[in-house]
Design a protein around this motif. Sequence first.
Motif, mmCIF file in Angstrom:
data_model
loop_
_atom_site.group_PDB
_atom_site.id
_atom_site.type_symbol
_atom_site.label_atom_id
_atom_site.label_comp_id
_atom_site.label_asym_id
_atom_site.label_seq_id
_atom_site.Cartn_x
_atom_site.Cartn_y
_atom_site.Cartn_z
ATOM 1 N N LEU A 142 0.619 -1.458 0.205
ATOM 2 C CA LEU A 142 0.067 -0.152 0.111
ATOM 3 C C LEU A 142 0.712 1.487 -0.138
ATOM 4 N N GLY A 143 2.251 0.228 0.184
ATOM 5 C CA GLY A 143 3.087 2.255 0.465
ATOM 6 C C GLY A 143 4.174 1.933 1.223
ATOM 7 N N ASP A 146 3.457 5.084 4.981
ATOM 8 C CA ASP A 146 2.127 5.091 4.708
ATOM 9 C C ASP A 146 1.258 5.121 2.716
ATOM 10 N N THR A 147 -0.039 5.323 3.247
ATOM 11 C CA THR A 147 -0.760 5.428 1.793
ATOM 12 C C THR A 147 -1.414 5.945 1.083
ATOM 13 N N ALA A 150 -0.900 5.096 -2.943
ATOM 14 C CA ALA A 150 -1.301 3.554 -2.952
ATOM 15 C C ALA A 150 -2.078 3.537 -4.535
ATOM 16 N N ARG A 170 -0.721 -4.433 3.159
ATOM 17 C CA ARG A 170 -0.558 -3.419 4.597
ATOM 18 C C ARG A 170 0.606 -2.602 3.458
ATOM 19 N N THR A 171 1.358 -1.248 4.287
ATOM 20 C CA THR A 171 2.716 -0.882 3.920
ATOM 21 C C THR A 171 3.933 -1.303 3.991
ATOM 22 N N TRP A 184 -8.352 -1.158 1.696
ATOM 23 C CA TRP A 184 -7.374 -0.095 1.102
ATOM 24 C C TRP A 184 -7.524 -0.983 -0.546
#
Length: 308
Positions: A142-143, A146-147, A150, A170-171, A184
């Motif tokens: 996801l990153g 952080d996202t 994404a 997940r990141t 997400w």
Amino acid sequence: MQIVLAPMQGVVDHLMRDMLSTIGGFDLCVTEFVRVVNTKLPDKVFYRLCPELKDGGYTSNKTKVKVQLLGQDPEYLAINALTAIRLGSHGVDLNFGCPAKTVNKSKGGAVLLQYPEQLYRIVKAVREAVPAEHEVTAKIRLGFEDTHLAIENAQAIESAGASSLVVHARTKKDGYKPPAYWDWIAKIRQHTTLPIIANGEIWSAQDAENCIVQSDTPHIMLGRGALALPNLANTIRYGEQAYNWEQVKSLLVKYSGYEIYSEKGLYYPNRIKQWFSYLKLQYPEASEMFVELRRMRDARDIVNLLKH
């Protein structure tokens, strides 16, 4: 539904791919990554990580195998992608999700999630090099921290011509700590038309059902869950009962037995011990047996223990 076996570095080797795909339920296996720097790798590197290439790119039960590449240079990734295709890989997968510090320090894996434009350049170069009939896919998290990138990352990969995208929910910062943020993936799907495969924290058929609902995609990739419960894919696809400990021990005997005929020294005993670290999550018997097994350095001793 498509169920894919994840490319777990240092764990899912060709023997594990063969065993899990033979149990059934998988449509595709993805290899451990081939590390690409600034060179055209020799064929032997691909054959070492993907011996299935010598059999048309299939496991023994005819499950397709796809080679995964990891690197940062678009030109050399494209060159090596062509080698993988020439040798028989069923498409090429690009790794933008590996969280390992050593990989990220050399600007590979999840660190690239900070640079959507670089993702675009890599996927575009590989897509343009690989014949159209072969898929070019990617795997992301996801990153990084952080996202916030994404959706942009997924759109960059789509714009570059990727065939599909695996999203580990997940990141890099999250690592493998639960939970996985399946919702997400649904957000990403709202902003792209790419076929998306959901990955992360699928340990049971119920987890798979929850993931499919929350991520809004019917396609999943199984990693640690398939090592903890070897017939997980069949429990999801066919409603099969989870293997009991005796069935798992039979698999372990088969896997350990390869060492007796191998010239790789202690390689397979170490892999068995790795496998136990996952089996302990599902089977209390594995925890008990591991106390004794972890001291063993010979496959024959391991096989004898497992047979009792």
